[in-house]
Write a protein that holds these residues in place. Structure first.
Motif, PDB file in Angstrom:
ATOM      1  N   CYS A 266       0.830  -1.191   0.000  1.00 29.56           N
ATOM      2  CA  CYS A 266       0.000   0.000   0.000  1.00 29.56           C
ATOM      3  C   CYS A 266       0.870   1.249   0.000  1.00 29.56           C
ATOM      4  O   CYS A 266       1.800   1.360   0.797  1.00 29.56           O
TER       5      CYS A 266
ATOM      6  N   CYS B 296      -0.209   3.321   3.562  1.00 28.25           N
ATOM      7  CA  CYS B 296       0.178   2.889   4.906  1.00 28.25           C
ATOM      8  C   CYS B 296       1.321   1.877   4.889  1.00 28.25           C
ATOM      9  O   CYS B 296       1.709   1.381   5.933  1.00 28.25           O
TER      10      CYS B 296
ATOM     11  N   SER C  79      -7.117   1.638   0.775  1.00 31.66           N
ATOM     12  CA  SER C  79      -6.630   2.451  -0.336  1.00 31.66           C
ATOM     13  C   SER C  79      -6.451   1.586  -1.580  1.00 31.66           C
ATOM     14  O   SER C  79      -6.170   0.391  -1.491  1.00 31.66           O
TER      15      SER C  79
ATOM     16  N   CYS D  88      -6.294  -2.145  -0.229  1.00 33.39           N
ATOM     17  CA  CYS D  88      -5.432  -2.430   0.910  1.00 33.39           C
ATOM     18  C   CYS D  88      -6.292  -3.000   2.044  1.00 33.39           C
ATOM     19  O   CYS D  88      -7.334  -2.432   2.380  1.00 33.39           O
TER      20      CYS D  88
ATOM     21  N   SER E 179      -5.703  -2.987   5.050  1.00 28.74           N
ATOM     22  CA  SER E 179      -5.545  -2.195   6.262  1.00 28.74           C
ATOM     23  C   SER E 179      -6.325  -0.883   6.202  1.00 28.74           C
ATOM     24  O   SER E 179      -7.087  -0.554   7.105  1.00 28.74           O
ATOM     25  N   CYS E 180      -6.153  -0.136   5.104  1.00 29.14           N
ATOM     26  CA  CYS E 180      -6.775   1.204   5.028  1.00 29.14           C
ATOM     27  C   CYS E 180      -7.706   1.344   3.827  1.00 29.14           C
ATOM     28  O   CYS E 180      -8.253   2.406   3.610  1.00 29.14           O
TER      29      CYS E 180
END
Ligand SMILES: [Zn+2]
Length: 79
Positions: free
Chosen positions: A8, A11, A36, A31, A33-34
């Protein structure tokens, strides 16, 4: 479907995902996690080695271990 090793851009989370080429080109991979969609492809050492092994210069890719997608590094003959 190919595997992608992605990182990513927002992040820096690195992850692997199995996705179609279309999904990758349309940026529909997110992503984990975030979420994106700005992802960079990570070229790992193992992938480079695998690519080279497709043209095994020891057995020309004819040994079963090479035909399966990965040369054993010169040990493919005499087994
Ligand atoms: Zn992220």
């Amino acid at each position: 479907m190919p595997y992608y090793d992605l990182r990513c851009a927002s992040c820096q989370t690195a992850f692997s995902v199995k996705a179609s080429i279309q999904a990758r080109s349309e940026k529909s991979i997110r992503c984990p996690s975030c979420t994106s969609t700005e992802l960079e492809t990570v070229y790992r050492q193992v992938n480079i080695l695998k690519y080279r092994d497709q043209n095994c210069d020891t057995c020309s890719g004819e040994a079963p271990s090479c035909a399966a997608g990965g040369c054993c590094g010169g040990h493919c003959l005499g087994q």
